[in-house]
Scaffold this motif. Sequence first.
Motif, mmCIF file in Angstrom:
data_model
loop_
_atom_site.group_PDB
_atom_site.id
_atom_site.type_symbol
_atom_site.label_atom_id
_atom_site.label_comp_id
_atom_site.label_asym_id
_atom_site.label_seq_id
_atom_site.Cartn_x
_atom_site.Cartn_y
_atom_site.Cartn_z
ATOM 1 N N LEU A 225 0.965 -0.993 0.081
ATOM 2 C CA LEU A 225 0.471 -0.033 -0.045
ATOM 3 C C LEU A 225 1.076 0.879 0.219
ATOM 4 O O LEU A 225 0.501 2.138 -0.858
ATOM 5 N N THR A 226 1.889 1.014 0.505
ATOM 6 C CA THR A 226 2.230 2.562 0.694
ATOM 7 C C THR A 226 3.392 2.762 -0.635
ATOM 8 O O THR A 226 3.733 3.694 -1.365
ATOM 9 N N ASP A 227 3.870 1.572 -1.580
ATOM 10 C CA ASP A 227 4.231 1.326 -3.060
ATOM 11 C C ASP A 227 3.268 2.462 -3.491
ATOM 12 O O ASP A 227 3.378 3.208 -4.615
ATOM 13 N N ILE A 228 1.837 2.187 -3.525
ATOM 14 C CA ILE A 228 0.766 2.912 -4.380
ATOM 15 C C ILE A 228 0.143 3.828 -4.230
ATOM 16 O O ILE A 228 0.624 4.781 -4.684
ATOM 17 N N VAL A 229 0.604 3.971 -3.003
ATOM 18 C CA VAL A 229 0.325 5.705 -2.009
ATOM 19 C C VAL A 229 1.511 6.605 -2.812
ATOM 20 O O VAL A 229 0.792 7.423 -2.787
ATOM 21 N N ASP A 230 2.478 5.945 -2.493
ATOM 22 C CA ASP A 230 3.964 7.011 -2.796
ATOM 23 C C ASP A 230 4.164 6.945 -4.699
ATOM 24 O O ASP A 230 3.892 8.566 -5.103
ATOM 25 N N GLY A 231 3.181 5.958 -5.633
ATOM 26 C CA GLY A 231 3.261 6.248 -6.732
ATOM 27 C C GLY A 231 2.035 7.007 -7.412
ATOM 28 O O GLY A 231 2.501 8.356 -7.670
ATOM 29 N N LYS A 232 0.854 7.304 -6.277
ATOM 30 C CA LYS A 232 0.107 8.303 -6.737
ATOM 31 C C LYS A 232 0.383 9.518 -5.824
ATOM 32 O O LYS A 232 0.170 10.507 -7.068
ATOM 33 N N VAL A 274 2.155 19.050 0.460
ATOM 34 C CA VAL A 274 1.109 19.099 1.253
ATOM 35 C C VAL A 274 0.162 19.109 1.428
ATOM 36 O O VAL A 274 -0.244 18.296 1.733
ATOM 37 N N VAL A 275 -0.952 19.747 0.407
ATOM 38 C CA VAL A 275 -2.259 19.245 -0.002
ATOM 39 C C VAL A 275 -2.445 17.928 -0.421
ATOM 40 O O VAL A 275 -3.344 17.534 -0.833
ATOM 41 N N VAL A 276 -1.750 17.446 -0.845
ATOM 42 C CA VAL A 276 -2.123 16.050 -1.986
ATOM 43 C C VAL A 276 -1.427 14.652 -0.924
ATOM 44 O O VAL A 276 -1.907 13.866 -0.888
ATOM 45 N N VAL A 277 -0.440 14.892 0.290
ATOM 46 C CA VAL A 277 -0.933 14.519 1.357
ATOM 47 C C VAL A 277 -2.001 14.374 2.789
ATOM 48 O O VAL A 277 -2.274 13.073 2.423
ATOM 49 N N LEU A 344 5.585 16.129 6.653
ATOM 50 C CA LEU A 344 4.082 15.573 6.453
ATOM 51 C C LEU A 344 4.692 14.834 5.472
ATOM 52 O O LEU A 344 2.584 13.673 5.894
ATOM 53 N N TYR A 345 4.982 14.199 4.675
ATOM 54 C CA TYR A 345 5.123 13.128 3.527
ATOM 55 C C TYR A 345 5.541 12.059 4.810
ATOM 56 O O TYR A 345 4.898 11.205 4.454
ATOM 57 N N ALA A 346 6.695 12.171 6.069
ATOM 58 C CA ALA A 346 7.451 11.045 6.214
ATOM 59 C C ALA A 346 5.987 10.578 6.881
ATOM 60 O O ALA A 346 5.740 9.048 7.552
ATOM 61 N N LEU A 347 5.074 11.742 7.627
ATOM 62 C CA LEU A 347 4.441 11.683 8.455
ATOM 63 C C LEU A 347 3.437 9.765 7.766
ATOM 64 O O LEU A 347 2.861 9.427 8.422
ATOM 65 N N ALA A 348 3.185 10.627 6.963
ATOM 66 C CA ALA A 348 2.010 9.879 6.075
ATOM 67 C C ALA A 348 1.588 8.777 5.740
ATOM 68 O O ALA A 348 1.125 7.952 5.715
ATOM 69 N N ARG A 349 3.486 8.874 5.491
ATOM 70 C CA ARG A 349 3.940 7.398 4.843
ATOM 71 C C ARG A 349 4.210 6.288 5.952
ATOM 72 O O ARG A 349 3.517 4.763 6.067
ATOM 73 N N ALA A 350 4.422 6.916 7.253
ATOM 74 C CA ALA A 350 4.271 6.109 8.236
ATOM 75 C C ALA A 350 2.912 5.488 8.801
ATOM 76 O O ALA A 350 2.457 4.460 9.268
ATOM 77 N N ARG A 354 0.488 1.774 8.931
ATOM 78 C CA ARG A 354 -0.726 0.792 9.715
ATOM 79 C C ARG A 354 -1.949 1.112 9.705
ATOM 80 O O ARG A 354 -2.253 0.115 10.479
ATOM 81 N N VAL A 355 -2.216 1.233 8.093
ATOM 82 C CA VAL A 355 -3.346 0.726 7.316
ATOM 83 C C VAL A 355 -3.756 0.153 6.995
ATOM 84 O O VAL A 355 -2.954 -1.006 6.322
#
Length: 360
Positions: A225-232, A274-277, A344-350, A354-355
Amino acid sequence: MALSDLLSDPRTAIARRDLASLSREKTIVLALLIQLFVAAFSSFLVVGLTSLYDPSSVSGEVNVGVAGNASDDLVAVTEEMDGVEVVQLPSQQRAAEAFEAGGIRDTRIDALMVANREADGRINVTATAPKGSLRTTLIVVQIREVLERFERSERQQRVTHLTQRPVPVPDDVPASPYFGFTYTILIPLLMFLPPFISGSVAVDAITEEIERGTLELLRVSPVTLTDIVDGKSVAMASLAPLQALLWIALLGANGISVSHVPLLLVTVAAIATVVVVIGVTLGLVMGERKSAQLIYSVGVLGLFGSAVFLPEHPATTVAKLAVDSPTATTYALVALYAVFAVALYALARAFVTRVDVESL
């Protein structure tokens, strides 16, 4: 990482897939075309838009009826004013009748000003403008300029009665309203619209995968899921600085020079991140497009509005960079935006790690 490894990376494949799908989104394409039109024809559009930003830039003669025992003083300050023609009337009643009738003889009366000198020496000026019309804004602007000049004239004449010397008023400097409009309104608008659109597209990119069930299909492939979110996220966030660079090039083609382009692109990229995250996170949490888009729109607008508490608003930062007059605060805020975006991007990946994918 080698180029071949980068191209074969699943995150790159997801990013390419999302970027390709944007060409089929009519709403996004239309928004891009509107921005393209504004940037490409900015030198023409700025003429009309400036009339809304600064109505006094629109030429037009305004006839003002003047009456009262201090009308001579008021008439004197308007002799060298452009765009204002004063018609002195013998009495307040005659002036009111002329204004109500729309004119006197062959002269149109657009507004009315009554200036009376009080017993204590003060001058009371009452201005009356017509009800809402296409010319009302221009009339009000011209009346305001007359009153400002009249006030300055009275202050200069009464300076001898003051016990303390007043601060000298700087001389008027002729300046074009197009300059202020271009660098304080048009350029910030073109710089901030792409990030806002990128965040909105990021919301759709996540929620549509969830609603259609294709997110689970992506999970079948060897990606997390992290790869998917990173790509998007990378796909959507990279659109904004690319658009901004194109708009700057088109502005330059229209004769509007923009300074500090690298710093402007860093600012746009940071805000886009920021807004994408925010959009991606809302998409994962809400899982439904309409609710996520509503919260995203309100949240981003609130975030942009709350930026007034910063030492310098982001729009001001962009304007100062574009006009080549940045301060130490400007540079510091650009660095702050970049650091905040990365954090903020690092927090979002973390958060994404956990999702629970099966709960989406």
